[in-house]
Each structure stands twice: as C-alpha cells, then as structure tokens.
Design a protein around this motif. Sequence first.
Motif, PDB file in Angstrom:
ATOM      1  N   ASP A 282      -3.037 -11.643  -4.745  1.00 17.01           N
ATOM      2  CA  ASP A 282      -1.748 -11.997  -4.146  1.00 17.01           C
ATOM      3  C   ASP A 282      -0.842 -12.683  -5.167  1.00 17.01           C
ATOM      4  O   ASP A 282       0.352 -12.382  -5.261  1.00 17.01           O
ATOM      5  N   LYS A 283      -1.415 -13.597  -5.930  1.00 15.36           N
ATOM      6  CA  LYS A 283      -0.627 -14.314  -6.933  1.00 15.36           C
ATOM      7  C   LYS A 283      -0.129 -13.366  -8.027  1.00 15.36           C
ATOM      8  O   LYS A 283       1.017 -13.463  -8.475  1.00 15.36           O
ATOM      9  N   VAL A 284      -0.999 -12.438  -8.437  1.00 14.61           N
ATOM     10  CA  VAL A 284      -0.611 -11.484  -9.482  1.00 14.61           C
ATOM     11  C   VAL A 284       0.549 -10.614  -8.988  1.00 14.61           C
ATOM     12  O   VAL A 284       1.531 -10.387  -9.708  1.00 14.61           O
ATOM     13  N   VAL A 285       0.440 -10.118  -7.756  1.00 18.30           N
ATOM     14  CA  VAL A 285       1.519  -9.302  -7.177  1.00 18.30           C
ATOM     15  C   VAL A 285       2.796 -10.120  -7.039  1.00 18.30           C
ATOM     16  O   VAL A 285       3.897  -9.626  -7.305  1.00 18.30           O
ATOM     17  N   PHE A 286       2.679 -11.372  -6.654  1.00 18.46           N
ATOM     18  CA  PHE A 286       3.841 -12.252  -6.496  1.00 18.46           C
ATOM     19  C   PHE A 286       4.555 -12.460  -7.840  1.00 18.46           C
ATOM     20  O   PHE A 286       5.780 -12.364  -7.930  1.00 18.46           O
TER      21      PHE A 286
ATOM     22  N   ALA B  37      -1.522   0.169 -13.384  1.00 19.93           N
ATOM     23  CA  ALA B  37      -2.719  -0.051 -14.205  1.00 19.93           C
ATOM     24  C   ALA B  37      -2.809  -1.496 -14.674  1.00 19.93           C
ATOM     25  O   ALA B  37      -3.876  -2.121 -14.629  1.00 19.93           O
ATOM     26  N   ILE B  38      -1.681  -2.046 -15.105  1.00 19.38           N
ATOM     27  CA  ILE B  38      -1.671  -3.435 -15.588  1.00 19.38           C
ATOM     28  C   ILE B  38      -1.892  -4.407 -14.433  1.00 19.38           C
ATOM     29  O   ILE B  38      -2.603  -5.408 -14.571  1.00 19.38           O
ATOM     30  N   LEU B  39      -1.298  -4.123 -13.277  1.00 21.29           N
ATOM     31  CA  LEU B  39      -1.538  -4.958 -12.094  1.00 21.29           C
ATOM     32  C   LEU B  39      -3.026  -5.010 -11.759  1.00 21.29           C
ATOM     33  O   LEU B  39      -3.586  -6.084 -11.484  1.00 21.29           O
ATOM     34  N   LEU B  40      -3.676  -3.846 -11.766  1.00 17.68           N
ATOM     35  CA  LEU B  40      -5.095  -3.792 -11.420  1.00 17.68           C
ATOM     36  C   LEU B  40      -5.938  -4.524 -12.452  1.00 17.68           C
ATOM     37  O   LEU B  40      -6.892  -5.237 -12.109  1.00 17.68           O
ATOM     38  N   MET B  41      -5.590  -4.375 -13.725  1.00 18.96           N
ATOM     39  CA  MET B  41      -6.322  -5.065 -14.790  1.00 18.96           C
ATOM     40  C   MET B  41      -6.224  -6.577 -14.623  1.00 18.96           C
ATOM     41  O   MET B  41      -7.224  -7.302 -14.724  1.00 18.96           O
ATOM     42  N   LEU B  42      -5.036  -7.068 -14.343  1.00 21.90           N
ATOM     43  CA  LEU B  42      -4.833  -8.510 -14.211  1.00 21.90           C
ATOM     44  C   LEU B  42      -5.457  -9.056 -12.933  1.00 21.90           C
ATOM     45  O   LEU B  42      -5.855 -10.225 -12.881  1.00 21.90           O
ATOM     46  N   ALA B  43      -5.541  -8.219 -11.901  1.00 25.07           N
ATOM     47  CA  ALA B  43      -6.117  -8.673 -10.634  1.00 25.07           C
ATOM     48  C   ALA B  43      -7.644  -8.721 -10.685  1.00 25.07           C
ATOM     49  O   ALA B  43      -8.267  -9.548 -10.012  1.00 25.07           O
TER      50      ALA B  43
ATOM     51  N   PHE C  59      -3.274   1.908  -6.861  1.00 24.65           N
ATOM     52  CA  PHE C  59      -2.883   0.991  -5.789  1.00 24.65           C
ATOM     53  C   PHE C  59      -3.908   1.005  -4.655  1.00 24.65           C
ATOM     54  O   PHE C  59      -4.105  -0.014  -3.978  1.00 24.65           O
ATOM     55  N   TYR C  60      -4.558   2.129  -4.426  1.00 22.12           N
ATOM     56  CA  TYR C  60      -5.659   2.164  -3.462  1.00 22.12           C
ATOM     57  C   TYR C  60      -6.736   1.171  -3.876  1.00 22.12           C
ATOM     58  O   TYR C  60      -7.229   0.382  -3.054  1.00 22.12           O
ATOM     59  N   LEU C  61      -7.108   1.196  -5.153  1.00 24.70           N
ATOM     60  CA  LEU C  61      -8.145   0.282  -5.646  1.00 24.70           C
ATOM     61  C   LEU C  61      -7.681  -1.172  -5.589  1.00 24.70           C
ATOM     62  O   LEU C  61      -8.470  -2.070  -5.293  1.00 24.70           O
ATOM     63  N   LEU C  62      -6.389  -1.407  -5.871  1.00 20.54           N
ATOM     64  CA  LEU C  62      -5.858  -2.766  -5.818  1.00 20.54           C
ATOM     65  C   LEU C  62      -5.932  -3.330  -4.404  1.00 20.54           C
ATOM     66  O   LEU C  62      -6.397  -4.462  -4.191  1.00 20.54           O
ATOM     67  N   VAL C  63      -5.471  -2.550  -3.432  1.00 21.63           N
ATOM     68  CA  VAL C  63      -5.491  -2.995  -2.035  1.00 21.63           C
ATOM     69  C   VAL C  63      -6.917  -3.062  -1.516  1.00 21.63           C
ATOM     70  O   VAL C  63      -7.273  -3.978  -0.761  1.00 21.63           O
ATOM     71  N   LEU C  64      -7.752  -2.112  -1.921  1.00 27.59           N
ATOM     72  CA  LEU C  64      -9.165  -2.138  -1.530  1.00 27.59           C
ATOM     73  C   LEU C  64      -9.834  -3.414  -2.017  1.00 27.59           C
ATOM     74  O   LEU C  64     -10.598  -4.061  -1.279  1.00 27.59           O
ATOM     75  N   ASN C  65      -9.538  -3.795  -3.236  1.00 27.29           N
ATOM     76  CA  ASN C  65     -10.114  -4.993  -3.817  1.00 27.29           C
ATOM     77  C   ASN C  65      -9.737  -6.250  -3.041  1.00 27.29           C
ATOM     78  O   ASN C  65     -10.510  -7.205  -2.955  1.00 27.29           O
ATOM     79  N   ARG C  66      -8.557  -6.233  -2.433  1.00 29.83           N
ATOM     80  CA  ARG C  66      -8.057  -7.420  -1.730  1.00 29.83           C
ATOM     81  C   ARG C  66      -8.348  -7.400  -0.233  1.00 29.83           C
ATOM     82  O   ARG C  66      -8.775  -8.399   0.344  1.00 29.83           O
ATOM     83  N   PHE C  67      -8.112  -6.254   0.427  1.00 34.07           N
ATOM     84  CA  PHE C  67      -8.145  -6.229   1.889  1.00 34.07           C
ATOM     85  C   PHE C  67      -9.231  -5.356   2.493  1.00 34.07           C
ATOM     86  O   PHE C  67      -9.521  -5.474   3.685  1.00 34.07           O
TER      87      PHE C  67
END
Length: 429
Positions: free
Chosen positions: A314-318, A162-168, A117-125
């Motif tokens: 954002d769309k993937v998380v939504f 892991a799947i969230l990050l892959m799709l994002a 989740f650190y990497l996911l948020v880092l990638n976005r914000f």
Amino acid sequence: MSKSKTPNHKTTKNETIVLGLLILIFLVSRTLSLDSDIRTWEKSHYSPIDEFYYTTQTLDIVEGIHAPDGKLLSAQYSAYNIVEQLVTVGTLSVFGDNHFGLTAPSVIAGMIVLILFYLLVLNRFGVAYAASFSLLLISEQSFTLAFRIAEPTIFRMAAAAAILLMLAKQDHTQKNQLRAIGFATCFAWLFIYPTNAFLGLFTLITIATYNQKYILATSHYLTGCVLCVLAYLTNYYLLGYPFSDALTTKSIFSSRAIYETEPSLIKQTHSKLSGINQASIFASYPYFMTISVLSPTLMTLLILTKDKLIARTDKVVFIYCICFLLHCAFINDYPERKLVFLLPIFLYLCLFTANIILGKASAKTSMILGTIAVTASVILLATPTSNNLYKNPQYTYKNPMKELSALDDERVIAGWATVFDCTTITNHT
C-alpha cells in the motif's frame, strides 16, 4: 474477506490456473480485429500518424528506409522507445508487414501489465481480489485501446508495473536487489520512454522509506543505474551512432512538455494537473473521480496514523501515486489517452477501500457484495469498450497517410506504403 499476503508469498496452483485463464481471455479477446483501423479521434484521441511516428526506427531496420547518412536511427526520430521498436521488428518478421504485426508488441506489453498487476494485487489481497482487479482492468476502454495501438504508453505501464512489483516484494537492504532495481528504473527511462524518468524519484523515496542505511543503499542503486547507462550507450552505438551522439540525443531528456501559455509557474502547474480529469476513465465515468479522491484520502489518513491496515505494498503504491502526480504537474500532454497510467492505480485504491469495508461484514456477505459489485462494474466498463472499439471494424490502412506536413513526407508515405504492401506510392505535391 481474503487475508493480505506476505511479501514472500509463493503463488499456488489455483492462483496460477486463475492467471492462466485471465491470460487466455486477454489474448483471445485482444487479438480480435487487431489489424483494424484506429477509431476516430473523438473516440480514441489517437491519429493514424501516431503509429508511424513511434515505429520509424522499425521501418528503418525492416524496410531499409535509412537516413541519408546510412544510420539506422535518424536525428529527427532519436531513440525514444528502443524496446518497442526492436520488438516490433520481431513481430513484423513473424506476422509479416501488416498492421497486425505492427500492433502485436502492444498486445504483448498489455499482457505483461496484466500479469504483473495480478501478482501485485495477489501479493496484497489474495486471488479473489487479483482476479477482480484483472477483469476490471481488461474491460476498460482506455486500457484496451492502449494495447491495440503502436504507441509507447502500454510499454511505459509495463515497466512501471515491474518496478512496483520489485519494490513491493523485494528486500531493499540487499545490494544485488538494489542494483537490479536501479538498472530496471534506468532501463524504463532510457529504453522504454524518457517520460518514465519520474520512476527514479519514486524508487529513491521508496528505498529511503524502508532502508535506514540510505546512503549505502543509494550507492548500490546508482551502480545499477550506471550499468544501464553503459548498456544504453552500447546499444545506441551498435544501432549506428557514436557515443557522442547518444549523449546528446533527445531521448535522454524528455521534450514532451505542453507548450506553455500561462504566465506563471503556478498557473502552468495548475493547468497541467487540471488535465487529470480528462483521463478517459474520469471523463466517461465522473463518479469514479469521487471514489479516486476518497480512496487515497483514506489511505493517507491510515498511513499518517500508522494504522495496522496499511501494508508495505500500500505504501509503495501510495508513493508511486504521489510521484506520478508530481510528474503530471510538469508533463501532461494528451491526458485523454496517456493517463491510462492512472487506471491500475485507481483500481488498486478502490480495492483497498473495498477490502476495509467488506472486512466489517461476514465472509458470506462480503463474497456476495463483492461479486455483485465486480460483475456490475465489468458490465458497465465492457459495454462502451465493445461498442467503441470492436463494433463494425474498418480496414483502410492500405492507403498512404494524409496530413503529413509535420513529418518528412517521403519517409512517411514510402514507409506506410511498404509496410502495408501498397502497390502504388502516392506522390506528395
């Protein structure tokens, strides 16, 4: 305000250092009193017997408490959480037959959740938001509790992250990546826990959203799923069962639905969705519920209007949020503890809203307001976590468990006695 990162953003040295410090804080704080008792049901909504229920196969392998037919997996406890069981075998071998070794896999899974989740948020914000997200996450009581218990929820979260990050981050048009996503999604279902099946709907919707050649993309995705099913059957066979038993095991189809008491499907669905407000974060901090409603509402409006503020992440998380809510409409047992699943999504949505609001202010004002908000929130979340989970730890798990009528008494008593080095096994009458 930190600018949004691109999907192919590469982590810099400073961002890696921040992540390393967060991991250090996590490990030091999370291994304190790890071998202490589970807190009372009123504080944790866990019972000590839960830990045995989810590690029965581990005891089969480590202690040789096999079923009468000699198979490693008993029919009563079919392979719900294969990964957790096998990792626990390793930690018990390393740390010894004690409660620390039994719960260490959950700490590992919690660390994986934090990193992903650190990497996911880092990638976005950006790094400031990623660090803030991580501090808020590890301060909250339900998340802290989830990785101090030998129970599959934290492993489910790791798989979903892991799947969230892959799709994002990945390109959904590349066949090998689609196969990898299919394999990972099916792995989360068959090897992690069966209630992760909702991730299949999530990935299919996301792939359809971003891929014009949907049928071709789906075929590659399903190829990955088939490969995972073959791996599952092979694994089950190696653990002592023929393929025919693996095909009929309950682990493929979840049976974790709430017992139905309402006369109609609509009332049943309403009852289960209403249970969302029992999630620890909402029950402890009711005003967070208001924020959690406003943030996705804002995101929905921006998505519908195709606003430029909306990024792919954002769309993937939504989409993930919608699919998980649909999942809760059918399966929502023990929402007080299992809806910790919503915590990282809720925090992401809050950061999304904060990013828009702080973007209207100057960089200096944005930094000051953000620092104050994060600091206050961390203190607010960490105080009850410290008082309820770390204060005055008790160590009484060397006694055989009580109230075991729901399980096979001999296996339970012998299992706990052996794992925690009891010298005397209490006879059950």
